[in-house]
Design a protein around this motif. Structure first.
Motif, PDB file in Angstrom:
ATOM      1  N   LEU A  39       0.800  -1.260   0.083  1.00 57.99           N
ATOM      2  CA  LEU A  39       0.111  -0.052   0.038  1.00 57.99           C
ATOM      3  C   LEU A  39       1.060   1.256  -0.095  1.00 57.99           C
ATOM      4  O   LEU A  39       0.632   2.326  -0.542  1.00 57.99           O
ATOM      5  N   VAL A  40       1.757   1.131   0.777  1.00 60.43           N
ATOM      6  CA  VAL A  40       2.798   2.399   0.808  1.00 60.43           C
ATOM      7  C   VAL A  40       3.463   2.712  -0.687  1.00 60.43           C
ATOM      8  O   VAL A  40       3.488   3.586  -1.056  1.00 60.43           O
ATOM      9  N   SER A  41       4.092   1.579  -1.054  1.00 54.39           N
ATOM     10  CA  SER A  41       4.369   1.682  -2.437  1.00 54.39           C
ATOM     11  C   SER A  41       3.487   2.096  -3.479  1.00 54.39           C
ATOM     12  O   SER A  41       3.829   2.973  -4.287  1.00 54.39           O
ATOM     13  N   GLU A  42       2.327   1.826  -3.437  1.00 55.30           N
ATOM     14  CA  GLU A  42       1.395   2.419  -4.342  1.00 55.30           C
ATOM     15  C   GLU A  42       1.170   3.845  -4.073  1.00 55.30           C
ATOM     16  O   GLU A  42       1.248   4.495  -5.206  1.00 55.30           O
ATOM     17  N   ARG A  43       0.899   4.250  -2.855  1.00 55.20           N
ATOM     18  CA  ARG A  43       1.005   5.696  -2.522  1.00 55.20           C
ATOM     19  C   ARG A  43       2.324   6.577  -2.855  1.00 55.20           C
ATOM     20  O   ARG A  43       2.245   7.712  -3.644  1.00 55.20           O
ATOM     21  N   LEU A  44       3.577   5.942  -2.691  1.00 49.61           N
ATOM     22  CA  LEU A  44       4.510   6.588  -3.207  1.00 49.61           C
ATOM     23  C   LEU A  44       5.176   6.271  -4.472  1.00 49.61           C
ATOM     24  O   LEU A  44       6.005   7.098  -5.186  1.00 49.61           O
ATOM     25  N   ASP A  45       4.548   5.757  -5.329  1.00 46.46           N
ATOM     26  CA  ASP A  45       4.731   5.121  -6.848  1.00 46.46           C
ATOM     27  C   ASP A  45       6.008   4.834  -6.877  1.00 46.46           C
ATOM     28  O   ASP A  45       6.935   5.235  -7.755  1.00 46.46           O
ATOM     29  N   HIS A  46       6.396   3.790  -5.782  1.00 47.84           N
ATOM     30  CA  HIS A  46       7.677   3.518  -5.992  1.00 47.84           C
ATOM     31  C   HIS A  46       7.648   2.022  -5.208  1.00 47.84           C
ATOM     32  O   HIS A  46       7.250   1.885  -4.180  1.00 47.84           O
ATOM     33  N   HIS A  47       8.159   1.197  -5.981  1.00 49.41           N
ATOM     34  CA  HIS A  47       8.178  -0.359  -5.992  1.00 49.41           C
ATOM     35  C   HIS A  47       9.417  -1.007  -5.655  1.00 49.41           C
ATOM     36  O   HIS A  47      10.154  -0.924  -6.333  1.00 49.41           O
ATOM     37  N   LEU A  82      20.137   5.700  -6.621  1.00 51.55           N
ATOM     38  CA  LEU A  82      19.378   5.835  -5.533  1.00 51.55           C
ATOM     39  C   LEU A  82      18.793   7.237  -5.667  1.00 51.55           C
ATOM     40  O   LEU A  82      19.573   8.237  -5.817  1.00 51.55           O
ATOM     41  N   THR A  83      17.579   7.428  -5.183  1.00 45.40           N
ATOM     42  CA  THR A  83      16.862   8.817  -5.146  1.00 45.40           C
ATOM     43  C   THR A  83      16.327   8.953  -3.812  1.00 45.40           C
ATOM     44  O   THR A  83      16.310   7.885  -3.043  1.00 45.40           O
ATOM     45  N   ARG A  84      15.850  10.306  -3.598  1.00 43.06           N
ATOM     46  CA  ARG A  84      15.176  10.362  -2.509  1.00 43.06           C
ATOM     47  C   ARG A  84      13.949   9.401  -2.096  1.00 43.06           C
ATOM     48  O   ARG A  84      13.512   9.009  -0.934  1.00 43.06           O
ATOM     49  N   ARG A  85      13.169   8.868  -3.364  1.00 46.39           N
ATOM     50  CA  ARG A  85      12.270   7.806  -2.997  1.00 46.39           C
ATOM     51  C   ARG A  85      12.518   6.698  -2.443  1.00 46.39           C
ATOM     52  O   ARG A  85      11.595   6.049  -1.829  1.00 46.39           O
TER      53      ARG A  85
END
Length: 105
Positions: free
Chosen positions: A51-59, A81-84
């Motif tokens: 659920l967090v991954s979907e909200r952050l759009d980062h998997h 690496l990025t801030r995400r």
């Protein structure tokens, strides 16, 4: 090739909040292995983080074997690496805390 969505981070060390994570692949990725009491707890963690991954759009790249979850984070379209990645890892630290109750954006 389209421009990267996020600027790359050049890290020599991680923030204290992510001390359990390892910089790998010449600083282009983060990895962590988590161990839980059993499969249900490990899978529950993964469900919360989905659920967090979907909200952050980062998997993440991850795998689960019984009570173990292995995680690798990198931003493929940025090439490192990025801030995400750090944000996702910080949410994962909160989600494996026994007092965790819900996603906090």
């Amino acid at each position: 090739m389209p421009p990267a969505r996020d600027p790359l981070l050049s890290l020599q060390t991680l923030p204290d909040s992510l001390a359990a994570w390892k910089l790998v692949d010449q600083g282009r990725a983060l990895e962590r292995e988590l161990r839980f009491a059993d499969f249900a707890q490990a899978f529950g963690f993964m469900a919360r983080m989905a659920l967090v991954s979907e909200r952050l759009d980062h998997h993440p790249e991850w795998r689960n074997v019984y009570n173990r979850v292995e995680i690798r984070l990198t931003t493929h379209d940025a090439g490192g690496l990025t801030r995400r990645d750090l944000d996702w890892a910080e949410h994962a630290e909160a989600a494996c805390n026994p007092t965790f109750t819900a996603f906090q954006p």
